[in-house]
Scaffold this motif. Structure first.
Motif, PDB file in Angstrom:
ATOM      1  N   LEU A  88       8.595 -24.739 -36.740  1.00 33.40           N
ATOM      2  CA  LEU A  88       8.229 -24.300 -35.401  1.00 33.40           C
ATOM      3  C   LEU A  88       9.265 -23.307 -34.900  1.00 33.40           C
ATOM      4  O   LEU A  88      10.465 -23.586 -34.901  1.00 33.40           O
ATOM      5  CB  LEU A  88       8.156 -25.509 -34.460  1.00 33.40           C
ATOM      6  CG  LEU A  88       7.801 -25.213 -33.004  1.00 33.40           C
ATOM      7  CD1 LEU A  88       6.392 -24.615 -32.887  1.00 33.40           C
ATOM      8  CD2 LEU A  88       7.895 -26.481 -32.161  1.00 33.40           C
ATOM      9  N   VAL A  95       5.655 -31.195 -37.604  1.00 35.99           N
ATOM     10  CA  VAL A  95       6.412 -30.090 -37.029  1.00 35.99           C
ATOM     11  C   VAL A  95       7.914 -30.267 -37.231  1.00 35.99           C
ATOM     12  O   VAL A  95       8.478 -31.299 -36.881  1.00 35.99           O
ATOM     13  CB  VAL A  95       6.106 -29.970 -35.521  1.00 35.99           C
ATOM     14  CG1 VAL A  95       6.931 -28.853 -34.907  1.00 35.99           C
ATOM     15  CG2 VAL A  95       4.621 -29.727 -35.302  1.00 35.99           C
ATOM     16  N   ASP A  96       8.504 -29.252 -37.819  1.00 38.67           N
ATOM     17  CA  ASP A  96       9.959 -29.191 -37.967  1.00 38.67           C
ATOM     18  C   ASP A  96      10.519 -28.203 -36.971  1.00 38.67           C
ATOM     19  O   ASP A  96       9.951 -27.119 -36.810  1.00 38.67           O
ATOM     20  CB  ASP A  96      10.277 -28.607 -39.347  1.00 38.67           C
ATOM     21  CG  ASP A  96      10.739 -29.664 -40.307  1.00 38.67           C
ATOM     22  OD1 ASP A  96      10.661 -30.846 -39.953  1.00 38.67           O
ATOM     23  OD2 ASP A  96      11.161 -29.266 -41.403  1.00 38.67           O
ATOM     24  N   PHE A  97      11.612 -28.546 -36.348  1.00 36.35           N
ATOM     25  CA  PHE A  97      12.234 -27.553 -35.473  1.00 36.35           C
ATOM     26  C   PHE A  97      13.653 -27.282 -35.963  1.00 36.35           C
ATOM     27  O   PHE A  97      14.575 -28.018 -35.629  1.00 36.35           O
ATOM     28  CB  PHE A  97      12.253 -28.053 -34.027  1.00 36.35           C
ATOM     29  CG  PHE A  97      12.881 -27.066 -33.090  1.00 36.35           C
ATOM     30  CD1 PHE A  97      12.174 -25.961 -32.633  1.00 36.35           C
ATOM     31  CD2 PHE A  97      14.201 -27.219 -32.671  1.00 36.35           C
ATOM     32  CE1 PHE A  97      12.756 -25.044 -31.777  1.00 36.35           C
ATOM     33  CE2 PHE A  97      14.794 -26.306 -31.805  1.00 36.35           C
ATOM     34  CZ  PHE A  97      14.072 -25.217 -31.359  1.00 36.35           C
ATOM     35  N   GLU A 125      17.206 -26.289 -36.032  1.00 35.54           N
ATOM     36  CA  GLU A 125      18.101 -26.158 -34.881  1.00 35.54           C
ATOM     37  C   GLU A 125      18.827 -24.821 -34.796  1.00 35.54           C
ATOM     38  O   GLU A 125      19.320 -24.439 -33.742  1.00 35.54           O
ATOM     39  CB  GLU A 125      19.155 -27.277 -34.946  1.00 35.54           C
ATOM     40  CG  GLU A 125      18.632 -28.597 -34.451  1.00 35.54           C
ATOM     41  CD  GLU A 125      18.584 -28.640 -32.931  1.00 35.54           C
ATOM     42  OE1 GLU A 125      19.486 -28.050 -32.303  1.00 35.54           O
ATOM     43  OE2 GLU A 125      17.652 -29.244 -32.372  1.00 35.54           O
TER      44      GLU A 125
END
Ligand code: SF4
Lengths: 462, 206, 250
Positions: free
Chosen positions: C5, C33-35, C37
């Protein structure tokens, strides 16, 4: 020249600005209808763009071919490196013929070269015969649009102008009446003229002919009366073959004004039997643009004016705000090529919405070129230092995700805490007419993390 | 050519290097022009929208009858007609030395070589026209075009036209017009106030 | 399916709910969903003003952050366009850039072109006006622009039109720019606000109750004008509508 300032001035009269915007939007809408009538429209644009690219890639060959063919037909071909040489050539042709009174039809090139003041200073009497051009000539100002030179002027103002200059009835602003009065006056100029100067829409390499498009018939009236015809053209007006005209003419008037074709599309091959035809080929910076690959295809422009009509910035700032002969998106590109320093605000006079690119009949990637000019302006350090520094600083911040997070959190809490009067102080340009968004307590990433943590916990519990 | 211009020519050409690239090959002739089931109707429709009038007539007799109904003809005293069988001339171009002498021309009638349905344009040349300004200086212009020479689109038109010799040719689409005062359309800006195109079914005798 | 994401910096900082709505919508359609960092800003503001040297490192950062995802999804048309159409000059030399470029999708695109979700079921009983953001429109071709002669389509419309109770308004100038334009909003403040106000007027005459679109930046600009003028029209990102309406596949 400072576009934002000029634009703000233009917009200060909100009613008039709205009128201007709507007048041009009307033209844009007519264009949409005309284009929609042609199912192969996008194919035409594609092919026209390809032909232009081909021509520009072989410009030397085609220019020489054109000169040869035009000369064979009996025309005189002249070459001018720059504006002043162009003006000198035109002047000397006129002098050689003892011509003093000149009728001129629309030519952006002669505007670019400032031919009128040059000739006037030398004692020639020059009349712009396109009605719009004539109106701005009488007002002593440059055209504000390349196809609709007087689009910024209200009919009442034309009425007043004609009342003063031609003695028309005071207070009459009826376009029919005013046009008729202009016709009568201009008719005299035509009949008395010693020479006609015209622009050129297309020059055909294969045949040596030139093509001139008008709606009023003023170019043909000029070239049909006095025996001397001087046609001035930028070297990028060349097209390879006569048959290519089909493409360009199908696109030109539809794009510009929404007409299927201009009322008159004259093809001159050689001079009149009883006259002379001089064609002046002008460089004036074009070969410089040719050398810059990023901007080369700005030479494809056929000067239809569509990118002006559609440009939301042009419509709300007026042609004069650009301070260059050609305004609007294409004008900003050409002005930058001429003098990136003097015109550096122009590539920024765009929201980069791309409407110009989608409307351009020869597929010039106008908004990407504007962006490319911005890079160039920054590279040449023309962009004011504070802006460059601000961007460098922003970049540094954004390269440090943790610092960015911290900075974001602090800014938001300060923003929430400080009093409104401070937040909306005069340095806050955004806030002059707009509210800032309400500043949230948490950033997205914070919320996302917390949520993820909660989920993990739940999973654990299970 | 003057010496200076010679030098400039060289310097302009020297600053251009043609670059060959397959990506920029000259595309072949366009073959995608729009076509209409009834090009005559299309031509008439477009001509009307640009302020002209198209009248289709089956033969010379009908043409003469229609001509007689044109209200600007009755009061016209200066008429140039390229086809005296249709309309007698009162002006003799052969004895008109300068085009300026035509300043009070009321009507010009000439033959159009071909017409284009797509855009309502008629192609006219000065081949038989000593002073081409008649097409512009006359208050009213009448063009006679054979129905057989109404083409679909501009691509077809340029296929037929040839430009080998010194000549002037013009596409005429409607009368002279301007919209330079607040976008209000006014006909008869500098040139003709009206344009009438007769589309004649029967080929007029050359 | 797992996606990376990409939440543009201004959404992260100013409109977190838009980001959350995006996550919810994706999850509802079965996407993990991966965010990552390490993401911040795609560099568009710098590139937009012409400061390539400031933008290039951010393109590098984006590349490093997202290169290993098969799909990257972003709820912003202009940031997606930045990657797809303007990263070439910064990252063209990287092996793998082409792959990354082709894997970045704006949310609507992702839903219609990758997930092929078809007509949605959901409730949103409101009069909604869609603002076609220019970069979504003319760079990503989320819809056909009014300038081109081609069969009309609009991905944002097709996502919303099947919701129960929704009424999509039609505008007199369907895809005119709102005047946000990044730094343009400030350097050309007068023109920018004039453009925004004209869009708002158009939506008012069309009866728009909720103004939506795929770019929160354009919406922020118009929301700023609306709120200053105390107008009742509300602004929501398209993801928020999808989220709130409970939209799911039929
Ligand atoms: S750039 Fe394109 S749209 Fe603009 S005037 Fe030139 S040809 Fe027309």
């Amino acid at each position: 020249m400072n576009h934002p300032q000029e634009a703000a001035r233009f917009l200060a009269n909100a009613k008039r600005a709205k009128w201007h915007d709507e007048a041009l939007w009307f033209v844009r809408s007519k264009r949409d209808m005309a284009a929609a009538d042609i199912p192969e429209w996008e194919q035409l644009r594609q092919q026209a763009s390809q032909i232009k690219a081909h021509t520009i890639a072989n410009l030397k060959t085609y220019l020489q071919q054109f000169e040869q063919k035009a000369t064979d037909l009996g025309a005189h071909v002249h070459w001018a490196r720059d504006a002043s040489e162009h003006n000198t050539i035109v002047q000397s042709i006129l002098r050689d013929h003892g011509a003093r009174r000149i009728v001129k039809s629309k030519s952006m090139l002669t505007e670019e070269c400032q031919l009128n003041p040059h000739l006037e200073n030398a004692g020639f009497e020059i009349t712009d015969t396109d009605l719009g051009e004539w109106i701005v000539q009488l007002r002593n100002e440059p055209p504000s649009h390349i196809v609709l030179p007087a689009i910024h002027i209200k009919k009442e103002e034309v009425g007043e102008l004609f009342h003063q200059k031609l003695g028309t009835r005071q207070g009459s602003a009826d376009p029919d009446y005013l046009t008729e009065s202009a016709r009568n006056t201009l008719r005299k100029s035509f009949l008395q003229a010693d020479a006609a100067i015209t622009g050129v829409n297309f020059a055909i390499a294969e045949t040596g002919g030139i093509v001139i498009c008008t709606n009023e018939g003023n170019a043909d009236m000029g070239t049909g009366l006095p025996g001397l015809h001087i046609a001035c053209m930028g070297i990028e007006k060349i097209i390879p073959r006569a048959e290519d005209l089909a493409l360009f003419l199908r696109l030109l008037a539809r794009s510009g004004t929404g007409q299927p074709i201009t009322a008159y599309t004259a093809h001159h091959h050689g001079p009149r039997p009883d006259g002379q035809l001089h064609i002046v080929l002008v460089d004036n910076g074009r070969t410089e643009i040719l050398k810059q690959e990023a901007f080369r295809n700005s030479l494809h422009c056929i000067r239809c004016g569509a990118c002006m009509n559609t440009c939301p910035v042009y419509r709300r700032s007026g042609g004069h705000s650009y301070g260059y002969t050609i305004p609007g998106p294409i004008g900003s590109i050409l002005a930058s090529a001429r003098d990136p320093k003097a015109f550096y605000t122009l590539p920024y006079a765009s929201s980069l919405c791309g409407s110009c690119t989608d409307i351009c009949p020869v597929n010039i990637d106008l908004h990407h070129q504007l962006l490319a000019w911005r890079s160039e302006i920054t590279r040449q350090k023309i962009l004011p230092l504070p802006k460059r520094l601000a961007m460098a600083a922003l970049s540094h911040l954004m390269r440090r995700p943790r610092l960015y997070r911290l900075f974001g959190a602090i800014s938001r809490s300060i923003g929430r805490a400080i009093p409104r009067t401070l937040l909306y102080c005069r340095f806050n340009v955004w806030g002059r007419q707009r509210e800032l968004p309400p500043l949230p307590k948490k950033s997205f990433r914070r919320m996302f993390q917390q949520e993820a943590a909660r989920r993990e916990e739940k999973q654990h519990e299970k | 050519m003057k010496k200076n211009s010679m030098k400039s020519k060289q310097s302009i050409l020297d600053s251009i290097t043609d670059f060959e690239s397959a990506a920029w090959e000259l595309p072949p002739r366009a073959t995608f022009g729009i076509t209409y089931d009834d090009p005559i109707a299309q031509f008439s429709k477009i001509l009307k929208t640009v302020g002209g009038t198209a009248i289709r007539v089956p033969n010379t007799q009908a043409l003469l009858e229609e001509l007689a109904t044109l209200d600007f003809l009755a009061p016209a005293s200066n008429i140039y007609s390229a086809i005296p069988e249709f309309l007698p001339s009162t002006v003799d171009l052969a004895h008109t030395d300068t085009p300026q002498q035509l300043h009070d021309l009321d009507v010009a009638l000439v033959r159009g070589e071909l017409a284009v349905a797509e855009n309502g344009a008629v192609w006219v040349t000065d081949e038989l026209l000593r002073h081409r300004v008649v097409l512009f200086i006359a208050e009213h212009v009448i063009l006679i075009v054979s129905v057989a020479s109404v083409l679909q689109n501009l691509h077809e038109a340029y296929e037929q036209l040839s430009f080998g010799k010194p000549q002037y040719g013009v596409f005429i689409s409607g009368p002279s017009k301007t919209a330079d005062i607040e976008q209000s359309l006014v006909f008869g800006a500098q040139g003709p106030r009206t344009l009438t195109v007769f589309l004649l079914d029967e080929e007029p005798a050359a | 399916m797992r996606v990376g994401l990409f939440i543009p910096c201004y959404i992260d900082q100013l409109y977190p709910n838009v980001g959350i709505a995006t996550v919810r919508v994706l999850e509802r359609f079965g996407v993990d969903v991966d965010f990552p960092e390490n993401q911040t800003c795609c560099g568009q503001p710098m590139a937009n003003i012409g400061c390539d040297r400031a933008a290039a490192p951010l393109a590098e950062q984006f590349f490093a952050t997202f290169r290993h995802y098969e799909h990257v999804v972003c709820p912003s048309g202009s940031c997606t366009a930045m990657v797809r159409h303007h990263y070439q000059k910064y990252l063209g030399h990287h092996e793998g850039f082409e792959t990354l470029r082709n894997s970045v999708y704006e949310l609507c695109e992702f839903l219609t072109d990758v997930l092929h979700i078809g007509p949605l079921e959901g409730d949103f009983p409101h009069r909604v006006g869609i603002h076609q953001s220019c970069h979504g429109l003319r760079e990503l071709r989320l819809a056909e622009s009014s300038e081109r002669v081609a069969k009309p389509f609009s991905k944002p419309h097709s996502l919303l039109e099947s919701l129960r109770g929704i009424e999509l308004v039609s505008l007199s100038r369907g895809d005119e720019c709102c005047g946000f334009g990044g730094t343009f909003a400030v350097t050309q403040e007068a023109v920018s606000c004039s453009m925004g106000n004209d869009r708002i007027r158009d939506h008012e005459q069309a009866g728009t109750e909720i103004l939506t679109g795929v770019d929160m930046s354009c919406l922020m600009h118009m929301e700023g004008l609306l709120r200053r003028q105390k107008k009742p029209m509300r602004v929501m990102h398209l993801a928020e509508i999808l989220c709130q309406s409970g939209a799911h596949c039929r």
